[in-house]
Design a protein around this motif. Structure first.
Motif, PDB file in Angstrom:
ATOM      1  N   MET A 159       0.900  -1.305  -0.100  1.00  0.00           N
ATOM      2  CA  MET A 159       0.436   0.066  -0.022  1.00  0.00           C
ATOM      3  C   MET A 159       0.948   1.572  -0.390  1.00  0.00           C
ATOM      4  O   MET A 159       2.240   1.558   0.391  1.00  0.00           O
ATOM      5  N   VAL A 160       0.682   2.517  -0.491  1.00  0.00           N
ATOM      6  CA  VAL A 160       0.867   3.356  -0.501  1.00  0.00           C
ATOM      7  C   VAL A 160       0.679   3.908   1.232  1.00  0.00           C
ATOM      8  O   VAL A 160      -0.022   4.478   0.971  1.00  0.00           O
ATOM      9  N   VAL A 161       1.758   4.907   1.292  1.00  0.00           N
ATOM     10  CA  VAL A 161       1.832   5.734   2.127  1.00  0.00           C
ATOM     11  C   VAL A 161       2.972   7.328   2.036  1.00  0.00           C
ATOM     12  O   VAL A 161       3.289   7.544   0.740  1.00  0.00           O
ATOM     13  N   ALA A 162       3.023   8.268   2.847  1.00  0.00           N
ATOM     14  CA  ALA A 162       3.202   9.476   2.141  1.00  0.00           C
ATOM     15  C   ALA A 162       2.744  10.279   0.913  1.00  0.00           C
ATOM     16  O   ALA A 162       3.539  11.370   0.237  1.00  0.00           O
ATOM     17  N   ALA A 163       1.497   9.952   0.382  1.00  0.00           N
ATOM     18  CA  ALA A 163       1.321  10.441  -1.121  1.00  0.00           C
ATOM     19  C   ALA A 163       0.669  12.368  -0.471  1.00  0.00           C
ATOM     20  O   ALA A 163      -0.597  11.650   0.661  1.00  0.00           O
ATOM     21  N   SER A 164       0.532  12.848  -0.764  1.00  0.00           N
ATOM     22  CA  SER A 164      -0.382  13.878  -0.035  1.00  0.00           C
ATOM     23  C   SER A 164      -1.964  13.792  -1.243  1.00  0.00           C
ATOM     24  O   SER A 164      -2.249  13.218  -1.784  1.00  0.00           O
ATOM     25  N   SER A 165      -3.006  14.550   0.006  1.00  0.00           N
ATOM     26  CA  SER A 165      -4.067  14.451   0.439  1.00  0.00           C
ATOM     27  C   SER A 165      -4.790  15.270  -0.906  1.00  0.00           C
ATOM     28  O   SER A 165      -5.854  15.347  -0.778  1.00  0.00           O
ATOM     29  N   GLN A 166      -3.615  15.930  -0.737  1.00  0.00           N
ATOM     30  CA  GLN A 166      -4.305  17.143  -1.526  1.00  0.00           C
ATOM     31  C   GLN A 166      -5.183  16.756  -2.801  1.00  0.00           C
ATOM     32  O   GLN A 166      -4.730  15.920  -3.808  1.00  0.00           O
ATOM     33  N   PRO A 167      -6.522  16.913  -3.456  1.00  0.00           N
ATOM     34  CA  PRO A 167      -7.275  16.781  -4.486  1.00  0.00           C
ATOM     35  C   PRO A 167      -6.242  16.530  -6.027  1.00  0.00           C
ATOM     36  O   PRO A 167      -6.486  15.831  -7.274  1.00  0.00           O
ATOM     37  N   THR A 168      -5.037  17.792  -6.091  1.00  0.00           N
ATOM     38  CA  THR A 168      -4.657  17.805  -7.407  1.00  0.00           C
ATOM     39  C   THR A 168      -3.263  16.723  -7.747  1.00  0.00           C
ATOM     40  O   THR A 168      -3.182  16.843  -8.345  1.00  0.00           O
ATOM     41  N   ARG A 175       3.493  15.615  -2.007  1.00  0.00           N
ATOM     42  CA  ARG A 175       4.021  16.424  -0.849  1.00  0.00           C
ATOM     43  C   ARG A 175       4.028  15.787   0.688  1.00  0.00           C
ATOM     44  O   ARG A 175       2.707  17.325   0.708  1.00  0.00           O
ATOM     45  N   PRO A 176       3.732  15.196   1.593  1.00  0.00           N
ATOM     46  CA  PRO A 176       2.873  14.714   2.115  1.00  0.00           C
ATOM     47  C   PRO A 176       3.078  15.611   3.551  1.00  0.00           C
ATOM     48  O   PRO A 176       4.068  16.090   3.681  1.00  0.00           O
ATOM     49  N   THR A 177       1.858  16.247   4.219  1.00  0.00           N
ATOM     50  CA  THR A 177       1.718  16.715   5.462  1.00  0.00           C
ATOM     51  C   THR A 177       1.872  16.059   6.163  1.00  0.00           C
ATOM     52  O   THR A 177       2.286  14.697   6.217  1.00  0.00           O
ATOM     53  N   ALA A 205       6.710   4.553   0.125  1.00  0.00           N
ATOM     54  CA  ALA A 205       6.343   5.952   0.173  1.00  0.00           C
ATOM     55  C   ALA A 205       6.670   6.613  -1.128  1.00  0.00           C
ATOM     56  O   ALA A 205       7.278   7.952  -1.621  1.00  0.00           O
ATOM     57  N   ASN A 206       7.396   6.114  -2.265  1.00  0.00           N
ATOM     58  CA  ASN A 206       7.289   6.714  -3.462  1.00  0.00           C
ATOM     59  C   ASN A 206       8.651   8.224  -3.772  1.00  0.00           C
ATOM     60  O   ASN A 206       8.081   9.235  -4.277  1.00  0.00           O
ATOM     61  N   LYS A 207       9.209   8.016  -2.372  1.00  0.00           N
ATOM     62  CA  LYS A 207       9.968   8.878  -2.396  1.00  0.00           C
ATOM     63  C   LYS A 207       9.348  10.449  -2.357  1.00  0.00           C
ATOM     64  O   LYS A 207      10.218  11.664  -2.279  1.00  0.00           O
ATOM     65  N   CYS A 208       8.642  10.221  -1.369  1.00  0.00           N
ATOM     66  CA  CYS A 208       8.045  11.910  -1.065  1.00  0.00           C
ATOM     67  C   CYS A 208       8.279  12.000   0.258  1.00  0.00           C
ATOM     68  O   CYS A 208       8.407  13.426   0.934  1.00  0.00           O
ATOM     69  N   ALA A 209       8.530  11.268   0.980  1.00  0.00           N
ATOM     70  CA  ALA A 209       8.724  11.490   2.399  1.00  0.00           C
ATOM     71  C   ALA A 209       9.910  12.230   3.111  1.00  0.00           C
ATOM     72  O   ALA A 209      10.998  11.834   2.794  1.00  0.00           O
ATOM     73  N   THR A 210       9.623  13.077   3.512  1.00  0.00           N
ATOM     74  CA  THR A 210      11.312  14.049   4.786  1.00  0.00           C
ATOM     75  C   THR A 210      11.502  12.591   5.482  1.00  0.00           C
ATOM     76  O   THR A 210      11.159  11.835   5.667  1.00  0.00           O
TER      77      THR A 210
END
Length: 378
Positions: A159-168, A175-177, A205-210
């Motif tokens: 499953m995916v983690v650290a994906a942005s919840s922004q609809p766009t 960029r996850p919050t 996390a698809n290279k998205c998390a700090t």
């Protein structure tokens, strides 16, 4: 044998995720024709499909037409030194990977052998795992899809983690919050409770998390016995991954989508950044680059597994080499190939059997390329 034609197009292909309405993928497809009547194909979805298409049609095509498609390393070298004399990066790398795959498809058809046998033929059957957990699913939807896959006999899920919840944002990126990270902890816990302890579960996390975000996730999720944490930090920074690996107990996996040069693998290995390496042939330079990455992993006794989507092209690499591992059936790549190509092998009860037909073993259905070609922008 000579290359007579090189053609790349962008296809707009409708498909559907479970519990979602129909969406479209913009896929780049490459076709290489020869004077022997043999054609090779390769297809994947990339972030810059039109740039890749135009690079192949206007830069690569005039360079390699007339060359011998069996001399794959020669073609690779000519493309590098004529079109990108510094490094395999970005559009160049993606295009070069597709060219290499299509050339191996020709080579297999000419030799009347599937590619996996030509790469060594070590494993005819491979274990699979299913990537299902989109960031846009709520907890109830995640649990529903996970249970559906279990009913299909699949016992390894990601499953995916650290994906942005922004609809766009993309379904799996952004960029996850901090709120996104906290919700991810709940999401993974809910899925683990629903599927039980005997089903393997992985996160990506698809290279998205700090680094702080990745560490927070890892520490909170250690209790759920995860098989691996894939691409946990931004840009797969080898230094940051090495630090994370020292500070958590979940195995770290990296090296899939966006890892486009063997230098990345050298840095992962020399910095002690990973427990698992994941070359993806659509990025690392096709089968020619993938074999070299697999050799590096074997030399350092680092397990090899697939990551980064498009199982039907990647399974040939893992079936060919002795250290081949699990194949990722990400819903997008899995269903697109199943829907628009003939002869593609499918996952069944946690495994996939490699094709016995020559080359890739599957080809575009009649009329698919013409029907779904998408010419905007020109």
């Amino acid at each position: 044998m000579k290359i007579t034609k090189v053609d790349s197009r962008v296809l707009r292909l409708p498909f559907t995720y479970p519990l979602k309405s129909e969406t479209q993928a913009l896929a780049t497809i490459v076709t290489i024709d020869t004077d022997d009547g043999i054609s090779g194909h390769a297809m994947s979805v990339y972030a810059m499909p039109y740039a890749i298409r135009d690079f192949i049609n206007f830069e690569v095509k005039p360079l390699i037409e007339g060359m011998d498609p069996m001399r794959i390393e020669q073609i690779r070298s000519e493309v590098l030194w004529n079109l990108s004399t510094k490094a395999f990066t970005g559009v160049f790398s993606n295009a070069s990977s597709l060219l290499d795959i299509a050339l191996w498809d020709i080579k297999g058809k000419f030799s009347n052998q599937p590619i996996w046998k030509m790469l060594g033929g070590c494993n005819e059957v491979l274990p699979v795992y299913i990537t299902f957990g989109l960031g846009s699913y709520n907890i109830e939807e995640l649990v529903t899809v996970a249970k559906t896959l279990l009913d299909m006999g699949q016992t390894r899920l990601k499953m995916v983690v650290a994906a942005s919840s922004q609809p766009t944002m993309n379904e799996v990126m952004g960029r996850p919050t901090e709120d996104d990270i906290n919700i991810d902890i709940e999401r993974v816990g809910a899925v683990r409770d629903a599927i039980g302890d005997k089903v393997e579960l992985m996160i990506d996390a698809n290279k998205c998390a700090t680094l702080p975000q990745a560490l927070k996730l890892a520490k909170a999720l250690e209790q759920f016995d995860l098989t691996w944490f894939e691409d946990p930090v931004v840009q797969s920074d080898s230094r940051l991954m090495a630090q994370l690996r020292k500070d958590c107990n979940i195995p770290i996996a990296a090296g899939s989508t966006g890892t486009n040069d063997l230098i990345h693998y050298r840095e992962f290995i020399m910095n002690g950044s990973v427990d698992i390496l994941q070359p993806n042939v659509r990025d690392i330079g096709g089968y020619t680059g993938g074999m070299k990455a697999a050799g590096m992993a074997q030399a350092f006794n680092i397990p090899l597994n697939m990551g980064g989507n498009w199982p039907h092209i990647n399974m040939h690499l893992h079936a060919g080499v002795p250290n081949g591992g699990r194949i990722e059936f990400h819903w997008q790549g899995w269903k697109i190939i199943e829907q628009y190509f003939d002869g593609a092998p499918l996952p069944d009860n946690g495994q996939v059997v490699l094709p016995k037909t020559p080359g890739l073993g599957f080809n575009p259905k009649n009329g698919v390329i013409e029907e779904y070609t998408y010419n905007y922008p020109n």
